[in-house]
Design an enzyme around this catalytic site. Structure first.
Site, PDB file in Angstrom:
ATOM      1  CG  HIS A 158      -1.155   2.453 -12.942  1.00  0.00           C
ATOM      2  ND1 HIS A 158      -0.146   2.106 -11.619  1.00  0.00           N
ATOM      3  CD2 HIS A 158      -2.572   3.208 -12.238  1.00  0.00           C
ATOM      4  CE1 HIS A 158      -0.891   2.854 -11.289  1.00  0.00           C
ATOM      5  NE2 HIS A 158      -1.662   2.943 -11.325  1.00  0.00           N
ATOM      6  CG  ASP A 218       2.901   3.188 -14.027  1.00  0.00           C
ATOM      7  OD1 ASP A 218       1.521   2.780 -14.366  1.00  0.00           O
ATOM      8  OD2 ASP A 218       3.514   4.372 -13.741  1.00  0.00           O
ATOM      9  CD  GLU A 266      -2.229   6.688 -11.643  1.00  0.00           C
ATOM     10  OE1 GLU A 266      -2.966   7.163 -11.822  1.00  0.00           O
ATOM     11  OE2 GLU A 266      -1.273   6.564 -11.080  1.00  0.00           O
ATOM     12  CD  GLU A 267       1.771   5.322  -9.133  1.00  0.00           C
ATOM     13  OE1 GLU A 267       1.465   6.115  -8.946  1.00  0.00           O
ATOM     14  OE2 GLU A 267       1.170   4.245  -8.701  1.00  0.00           O
ATOM     15  CG  ASP A 295      -5.689   3.080  -9.895  1.00  0.00           C
ATOM     16  OD1 ASP A 295      -4.124   2.321  -9.606  1.00  0.00           O
ATOM     17  OD2 ASP A 295      -5.067   4.125 -10.017  1.00  0.00           O
ATOM     18  CB  SER A 298      -5.274  12.092  -8.572  1.00  0.00           C
ATOM     19  OG  SER A 298      -5.392  13.512  -7.823  1.00  0.00           O
TER      20      SER A 298
HETATM   21  N1  BES Z   1      -4.262   4.960  -7.593  1.00  0.00           N
HETATM   22  C1  BES Z   1      -3.982   6.189  -7.558  1.00  0.00           C
HETATM   23  C2  BES Z   1      -4.646   6.770  -7.205  1.00  0.00           C
HETATM   24  C3  BES Z   1      -5.535   7.002  -5.980  1.00  0.00           C
HETATM   25  C4  BES Z   1      -4.828   7.192  -4.892  1.00  0.00           C
HETATM   26  C5  BES Z   1      -6.722   5.975  -6.006  1.00  0.00           C
HETATM   27  C6  BES Z   1      -5.959   7.114  -3.391  1.00  0.00           C
HETATM   28  C7  BES Z   1      -7.604   5.879  -4.709  1.00  0.00           C
HETATM   29  C8  BES Z   1      -6.647   6.837  -3.561  1.00  0.00           C
HETATM   30  C9  BES Z   1      -2.910   6.723  -8.103  1.00  0.00           C
HETATM   31  O1  BES Z   1      -2.071   5.342  -8.745  1.00  0.00           O
HETATM   32  C10 BES Z   1      -1.925   7.461  -7.956  1.00  0.00           C
HETATM   33  O2  BES Z   1      -1.727   7.455  -7.307  1.00  0.00           O
HETATM   34  N2  BES Z   1      -2.564   9.000  -8.695  1.00  0.00           N
HETATM   35  C11 BES Z   1      -1.136  10.142  -8.504  1.00  0.00           C
HETATM   36  C12 BES Z   1      -1.535  10.589  -9.628  1.00  0.00           C
HETATM   37  C13 BES Z   1      -0.614  11.676  -9.507  1.00  0.00           C
HETATM   38  C14 BES Z   1       0.294  10.813 -10.219  1.00  0.00           C
HETATM   39  C15 BES Z   1      -1.313  12.360 -11.056  1.00  0.00           C
HETATM   40  C16 BES Z   1      -1.919  10.203  -6.790  1.00  0.00           C
HETATM   41  O3  BES Z   1      -3.311  10.457  -6.485  1.00  0.00           O
HETATM   42  O4  BES Z   1      -1.094  10.712  -6.357  1.00  0.00           O
HETATM   43 MN    MN Z   2      -2.727   3.189  -8.927  1.00  0.00          MN
HETATM   44 MN    MN Z   3      -0.204   5.937  -7.849  1.00  0.00          MN
END
Ligand code: BES
Ligand code: MN
Ligand code: MN
Length: 462
Positions: A89, A91, A156-157, A183, A402
């Site tokens: 992603h 963003d 994604e964010e 990611d 996530s």
């Molecule tokens: N890259 C992260 C996911 C992640 C978080 C991987 C921590 C490894 C460790 C992703 O960009 C993210 O921040 N995801 C959000 C998803 C939400 C907006 C549905 C998250 O985990 O809060």
């Molecule tokens: Mn991410």
């Molecule tokens: Mn993130």
């Protein structure tokens, strides 16, 4: 196996140019959550699309109801070669609070081998290292050993609201044998890591409405329900004193991970004291009966992310707030679903809400949890490629965060998903002073270039 010499020397020669290009991408403030940045997300999408075109890929920017989705394609590998889909992603999260950054968030700066900028590790740096791995093959040899699809999204964010539908309606375009995503983070410096799980998400806003306007707390206090107190009482029912979530039925769908998984977790090099120090928290706390890593990876949560009510300025103001609001998010574990948790949350809030106020629960966004079966040629190839680039066998780790689309890829495209990240603990993702290790950025390219070779060999051997 060491990295092929033509690829290795391509990387050596082009390393500093790669970093300069990443800096250009990092300078674009593509904050998906704020509409004033819509021109910037559009610019970042175009930037990705152009950089794929320059490699000789066919690149298309697809408009959505939200931010654009970029798809790049290169399908000239030998007959029978596998097709891989690389997802990332472009963003980023908002950069606030700005005053806590040591250098401006959208002016990438190198200090102590770290590239500091919003999006450096999450996820522009990790998406870019994939583009550079493709470039090395195409630049050194004029071809790739696998067919490649690059899918870069800009939401994604904010929950990937339009991506599932896009994958459904472009399933033929995106058909592939494997999905690869960078990611996430490595478990420790120098220790390459493959993810075996992600938690899901159910995100709520709870609004409590009391009187029609703020009231003098002397003239009215004691005679109406205070929305801030009502909200505090609702929130206080969500856990018991042992850190266990007290919403009835919450754990019903949580699959037990079994003793073998817990044993694997215990074998990882992890130190509670060091972890606590990294958080800066005066003590660790969580559900009784589980270790820190178990709490993070195999248990669900219900957390307050934000609270708003009443007077919060300097000094004292005697007032009864008219309303109160909380942002509450739950991290989910297989086989919990965002829809199922929404039903339980609504029923619970309805049951515990005090009289004299109106309470509304809004579901903001959700994502399914995911757990992998790490067997098959994709994962064997990944283990070898990571060992090539990092001189060390990878470990298998869980993850508390996530990535909503992962389950959708698996379900719609019926392809295995490899999650291999190059961040590090303490990287400050979503926080001030986000960074990616320069070394990991460069080694990540090499690992991914090696992965495409390994995968092509796996498939021709079968
Ligand atoms: N890259 C992260 C996911 C992640 C978080 C991987 C921590 C490894 C460790 C992703 O960009 C993210 O921040 N995801 C959000 C998803 C939400 C907006 C549905 C998250 O985990 O809060
Ligand atoms: Mn991410
Ligand atoms: Mn993130």
């Amino acid at each position: 196996m060491p990295l092929a010499t033509d690829l290795a020397s391509y990387f050596d020669k082009n390393q500093s140019r790669a970093r300069d290009e990443l800096f250009d991408l990092l300078r674009i403030p593509s904050v998906s959550a704020r509409s004033e940045h819509n021109p910037d997300t559009a610019r970042a999408a175009a930037w990705i699309s152009d950089s794929l075109s320059r490699l000789g890929m066919t690149a298309t920017v697809h408009q959505t109801k939200g931010h654009p989705i970029v798809v790049g394609e290169w399908r000239k590998a030998r007959v029978g070669a596998p097709t891989v889909l690389i997802y990332g992603h472009y963003d980023v999260q908002p950069a606030e609070p700005l005053d806590l950054w040591d250098s401006p968030p959208f002016e990438p700066t190198v200090r102590d081998g770290r590239i500091y900028a919003r999006g450096s590790v999450d996820d522009k740096g990790q998406l870019h290292l994939h583009i550079k791995a493709l470039e090395a093959h195409l630049g050194a040899r004029g071809s790739l050993p696998v067919n490649v699809i690059v899918l870069a999204e800009g939401e994604e964010e904010v929950g990937s609201e339009n991506l599932e539908q896009f994958i459904e309606s472009h399933a033929d375009l995106l058909a592939c044998d494997a999905v690869v995503i960078s990611d996430s983070a490595m478990f420790a410096p120098g220790l390459p890591s493959i993810l075996s799980s992600l938690r899901g998400m159910a995100y709520f806003q709870i609004d409590v409405q009391g009187p029609a306007t703020d009231l003098h707390s002397g003239s009215y206090g004691g005679a109406v329900m205070n929305p801030a107190m009502a909200l505090a009482r609702i929130l206080a029912t969500m856990h018991d004193e042992n850190g266990r979530i007290a919403i009835p039925g919450f754990y019903d769908k949580v699959r037990d991970w079994g003793e073998a998984a817990r044993k694997d977790i215990r074998a990882l090099p992890f130190d509670d004291a060091h972890f606590q120090e990294e958080t800066g928290s005066p003590a660790l706390f969580g559900e009784r009966g589980y270790s820190t890593l178990e709490r993070l990876w195999m248990r669900p949560t219900c957390e307050v992310n934000g609270l708003l009510s009443g007077y919060t300025g300097e000094g004292a103001k005697t007032v009864l707030p008219a309303k109160a609001m909380a942002k509450v998010s739950c991290r989910l574990i297989p086989d919990q679903s965002p829809e199922g948790i929404e039903t339980l949350m609504r029923a619970h809030v309805d049951r515990v809400k005090p009289p004299g106020v109106t309470v509304t629960v809004t579901h903001l966004h959700g994502g399914k949890p995911w757990r992998a079966d790490l067997t098959g040629p994709l994962f064997d190839a990944a283990r070898r490629a990571l060992a090539t680039a990092f001189d060390r066998e990878p470990v298998i780790v869980g993850e508390g965060g996530s990535i909503p689309v992962v389950g959708d890829f698996q379900r719609i495209l019926k392809a295995p998903v490899l999650l291999v990240g190059f961040g590090l603990p303490g990287e400050n993702a979503h926080a001030p002073n986000e960074w990616i290790s320069e070394e990991n950025y460069f080694k990540g390219m090499r690992a991914m270039a090696a992965l495409w070779e390994e995968l092509a060999q796996e498939s021709s051997a079968r």
